[in-house]
Design an enzyme around this catalytic site. Structure first.
Site, PDB file in Angstrom:
ATOM      1  N   ASP A 110     -25.450  -4.444  17.164  1.00  0.00           N
ATOM      2  CA  ASP A 110     -25.874  -4.704  15.585  1.00  0.00           C
ATOM      3  C   ASP A 110     -27.005  -4.122  15.475  1.00  0.00           C
ATOM      4  OD1 ASP A 110     -24.853  -7.304  13.331  1.00  0.00           O
ATOM      5  OD2 ASP A 110     -26.384  -6.563  13.745  1.00  0.00           O
TER       6      ASP A 110
ATOM      7  N   ASP B  34     -23.584  -1.088  10.045  1.00  0.00           N
ATOM      8  CA  ASP B  34     -24.741  -1.386  11.136  1.00  0.00           C
ATOM      9  C   ASP B  34     -23.897  -2.043  12.889  1.00  0.00           C
ATOM     10  OD1 ASP B  34     -24.494  -3.534  10.810  1.00  0.00           O
ATOM     11  OD2 ASP B  34     -26.474  -3.860  11.067  1.00  0.00           O
ATOM     12  N   GLU B  35     -22.674  -2.316  12.730  1.00  0.00           N
ATOM     13  CA  GLU B  35     -21.830  -3.194  14.010  1.00  0.00           C
ATOM     14  C   GLU B  35     -20.744  -2.477  13.803  1.00  0.00           C
ATOM     15  OE1 GLU B  35     -20.967  -7.166  13.321  1.00  0.00           O
ATOM     16  OE2 GLU B  35     -21.984  -7.231  10.346  1.00  0.00           O
TER      17      GLU B  35
END
Ligand code: TTP
Ligand code: MG
Length: 361
Positions: free
Chosen positions: A15, A109-110
């Site tokens: 993340d 983003d993860e």
């Protein structure tokens, strides 16, 4: 210690740290070291995220710009630049793909990575996580945090523990003790509303949750109750799925107090729309249908939908359709206890393309 009957998986959850804000600080050196928030503006709207410098003052994602500025007067608001985040997102996904094909992105983003078997034949997942973090930094000048464990749930929770730029490993041996002391709101899958409900039942930590039997949990929380029962025991068999074919994207809020008049509904709806749009963009989920869901205080569920010929990508259009759906409710006004918006009906071609995007990288 959790049961180890099957071959243990090795899962990494990565993340990015303060993702949008970090991209902004990277691209504009004058913002480095400063308290910044992305989106929001001072007067209206909510912020998407804040730099770690701003978080020291209590500034958080989804907070109104007004509230954020009150907490942190020197806060600088920076406009959202989706293209830049998308580019960074593609860069990190291409790094992941050097290690495994079993990648499940949760958002820009993860992602979860199953590295039980991996392309560099590295048996130690922690070493892979370190390499990935380094590659991300070298190639994007951004930092990420990693969580490593034998299941998705624990990997996800772990990545949050040593943020920013952290790495946390939860071994099967440590899992049970870790879960017992974990605060209920830190459990992945327990949202604000559920946490509140649990606290009212005397559940504050994993150890309290563990005292509940499965039947009670299902009675209180439906299907999720069973999931909570398992995860607090360190049981989560969900595989990392690279072909995620999301059918719809929804945002729903159960209200603390019923909304009685149309004006208060409208006011609440403004916030919901902003969050809905942020989520639609984050997941790049553009369908042809938008639905409004309302649950009245007498527990009736009403759904109204609007379908277009083409995927609805334009922000103003999303707002206009959502407003029109709510306006239609004005005539049959009753107090409501839940309000939600859903995007669905994404064309097949789009689904393939977005999966393709994950696979090619
Ligand atoms: P997160 O990973 O939740 O947050 P973050 O990366 O900013 O910070 P952290 O270090 O705690 O991981 O979300 C990723 C990005 O998604 C975030 O930078 C902005 C966007 N986002 C929104 O637009 N709205 C939201 O409510 C949240 C939570 C995130
Ligand atoms: Mg993040």
């Amino acid at each position: 210690m959790v049961p180890m009957d099957k071959q243990q998986r090795k899962i990494i959850h990565i993340d990015m740290d303060a993702f949008y804000a970090s991209v902004e600080q990277r691209d504009d050196p004058s913002l480095r070291g400063l308290a910044i928030a992305v989106g929001g503006g001072e007067k209206r709207g909510v912020i998407t995220t804040a730099s770690y410098e701003a978080r020291k003052f209590g500034v958080r994602s989804a907070m109104s710009g007004y509230e954020a500025k009150r907490l942190c007067p020197q806060l600088i608001f920076v406009p959202i630049r989706f293209e830049a985040y998308k580019e960074a997102s593609q860069a990190i996904r291409s790094i992941f793909a050097r290690y495994t094909d079993l990648i499940e992105p949760l958002s820009f983003d993860e992602a979860f990575l199953d590295v039980t078997e991996n392309k560099i034949n590295q048996p130690i997942a922690t070493e892979i996580a370190k390499e990935i973090k380094q590659a991300i930094f070298d190639e994007t000048q951004l930092t990420a945090s990693a969580g490593i464990s034998y299941c998705k749930f624990l990997a996800k929770v772990a990545s949050d523990i040593n943020k920013p730029d952290g790495i946390t490993i939860i071994t099967p041996k440590k899992a049970i003790a870790f879960l017992e002391q974990l605060e209920i709101e830190k459990f992945y899958g327990i949202g604000k509303v559920t946490a509140k409900k649990m606290k009212a039942m005397g559940i504050f930590h994993g150890k309290d949750l563990k005292k509940m039997d499965r039947i009670t949990m299902v009675e209180k929380f439906g299907k999720m109750g069973s999931y909570y029962f398992d995860i607090v025991r360190g049981i989560d068999d969900r595989p990392v799925q690279s072909h995620r074919e999301r059918k719809s994207l929804a945002i729903e809020r159960t209200l603390d107090e019923d909304l009685v008049d149309f004006d208060s509904m409208k006011k609440y709806f403004e916030e919901l729309k902003v969050k809905f749009i942020a989520r639609v963009k984050k997941y790049e989920f553009y369908g042809r249908t938008i639905s409004l869901k309302l649950k009245t205080s007498d527990f009736k569920t009403l759904t109204r939908s609007h379908t277009e010929k083409n995927p609805i990508e334009n922000e103003q259009m999303i707002v206009a359709i959502a407003d029109e759906l709510l306006e239609a409710y004005k005539k049959e006004l009753k107090p409501i206890r839940l309000i939600g918006l859903t995007m669905s009906n994404r064309p097949k071609k789009d689904i393939k393309e977005s999966n393709q995007l994950f696979l090619d990288l």
